[in-house]
Design an enzyme around this catalytic site. Structure first.
Site, PDB file in Angstrom:
ATOM      1  N   HIS A 107       6.032  10.018   6.636  1.00 32.70           N
ATOM      2  CA  HIS A 107       6.571   8.892   5.873  1.00 32.70           C
ATOM      3  C   HIS A 107       6.304   9.061   4.387  1.00 32.70           C
ATOM      4  CE1 HIS A 107       7.138   6.882   9.681  1.00 32.70           C
ATOM      5  NE2 HIS A 107       5.860   7.032   9.965  1.00 32.70           N
ATOM      6  N   HIS A 153      -1.304   7.242  -1.490  1.00 33.24           N
ATOM      7  CA  HIS A 153      -0.032   7.855  -1.095  1.00 33.24           C
ATOM      8  C   HIS A 153       1.052   7.393  -2.052  1.00 33.24           C
ATOM      9  CE1 HIS A 153      -0.240   3.940   0.993  1.00 33.24           C
ATOM     10  NE2 HIS A 153       1.027   3.870   0.581  1.00 33.24           N
ATOM     11  N   HIS A 188       5.307   6.355  -3.065  1.00 35.00           N
ATOM     12  CA  HIS A 188       6.647   5.882  -2.698  1.00 35.00           C
ATOM     13  C   HIS A 188       7.599   6.156  -3.856  1.00 35.00           C
ATOM     14  CE1 HIS A 188       5.109   3.375   0.679  1.00 35.00           C
ATOM     15  NE2 HIS A 188       4.088   3.173  -0.131  1.00 35.00           N
ATOM     16  N   HIS A 215      -0.086   4.126  -4.148  1.00 34.21           N
ATOM     17  CA  HIS A 215      -0.843   3.021  -3.545  1.00 34.21           C
ATOM     18  C   HIS A 215      -2.228   3.532  -3.192  1.00 34.21           C
ATOM     19  CE1 HIS A 215       2.998   0.667  -2.206  1.00 34.21           C
ATOM     20  NE2 HIS A 215       2.671   0.449  -3.468  1.00 34.21           N
ATOM     21  N   THR A 261       3.207  -2.331   3.323  1.00 34.00           N
ATOM     22  CA  THR A 261       4.656  -2.200   3.111  1.00 34.00           C
ATOM     23  C   THR A 261       5.288  -1.283   4.156  1.00 34.00           C
ATOM     24  OG1 THR A 261       4.511  -0.314   1.605  1.00 34.00           O
ATOM     25  CG2 THR A 261       4.340  -2.518   0.615  1.00 34.00           C
ATOM     26  N   THR A 262       4.497  -0.889   5.158  1.00 38.65           N
ATOM     27  CA  THR A 262       5.013  -0.097   6.277  1.00 38.65           C
ATOM     28  C   THR A 262       4.591  -0.799   7.571  1.00 38.65           C
ATOM     29  OG1 THR A 262       2.982   1.236   6.281  1.00 38.65           O
ATOM     30  CG2 THR A 262       4.859   2.112   5.039  1.00 38.65           C
TER      31      THR A 262
HETATM   32 ZN   LIG Z   1       2.294   2.337   0.214  1.00 36.86          ZN
END
Ligand SMILES: [Zn+2]
Length: 247
Positions: free
Chosen positions: A86, A111, A113, A130, A197-198
């Site tokens: 992801h 991680h 995005h 994040h 957010t996942t």
């Molecule tokens: Zn995130």
């Protein structure tokens, strides 16, 4: 028919057992963001939650200053760099802590995005990091660091020099990384309560979005986008949540 049901049940069982490895949710298509709530019973809050992330921060509605004092204490650490299907996730070993209002949260991982999930007055940035922290009680606090393109990011050089290309791949970072070096010099931020957010989109996550973006080169951004072209959840309803200025 019976066999098909049995196979479907087995499939669910396997997904549940290996939920970390199973990439059965995506950002677009049949298992995309609008379908997350329907994919697993555990993901229901992705659809029903009233305090979901990310959000668009409307600066004219940000009036108060948070009472909480935010303190960071990071240290150079060895780290693994993981492609989890992801995103790219960096997992430092003992990378330091974040303290909010006397509660200490340990850095777990950070991680990326693209584009940034957070918007500020409707504007998104090319990338966000994040920084995920966890307290001894299991509470989460996430610092979001926004990136604009410009000079190469020196702190992220060892990460972007050797991105694990395939889902499930893991590299050991060359040297150490100090996550504190990722933060902008000015620590002014927007803070509010939101969610992961996942999936499973769990709520009661303390968010700290740094106001000042930091720099990443277009080559570094391109290296990430070669692996993940788009991995941002759309902004969610604010539902009257208070967004405060933190320092
Ligand atoms: Zn995130």
């Amino acid at each position: 028919m019976k066999t098909r049901i049995a196979i479907a049940a087995l499939g669910t069982l396997l997904f549940t057992s290996f939920s970390n490895a199973a990439a059965h949710w995506t950002y677009q298509g049949k298992t995309g963001t609008s379908q997350w709530a329907n994919l697993e019973a555990d993901y229901a809050v992705c659809g029903t939650g009233q305090r979901q992330s990310p959000i668009n921060i409307e600066t004219r509605k940000v009036t108060g200053t948070a009472a909480q004092v935010i303190g960071v204490s990071y240290a150079p650490a060895n780290a693994d760099v993981v492609n989890n299907g992801h995103t790219i996730q960096v997992e430092p070993a003992n990378g330091g802590t974040l303290t909010i209002d006397g509660v200490e949260y340990k850095l777990a991982q950070f991680h990326f995005h693209t584009p940034s999930e957070e918007k500020i007055d409707g504007k998104s940035y090319p990338l966000v990091a994040h920084l995920v922290h966890k307290s001894a009680e299991g509470k989460l606090a996430v610092i979001a660091v926004l990136f604009r393109t410009g000079k190469a990011n020196a702190t992220l050089k060892p990460v972007f020099a050797s991105l694990p290309a395939k889902a499930g791949d893991k590299h050991v970072l060359d040297g150490t990384i100090n996550v504190g070096d990722l933060l902008p010099a000015k620590r002014d931020n927007y803070t509010f309560i939101g969610s992961l957010t996942t999936p499973p989109c769990s709520e009661d996550v303390r968010w700290v979005v740094m106001k000042t973006p930091v720099s990443i080169s277009s080559a570094q951004l391109a290296a990430f986008r070669k692996l993940y072209k788009m991995n941002a959840r759309p902004v969610q309803a604010v539902n009257g949540r208070e967004v405060l200025v933190g320092r």
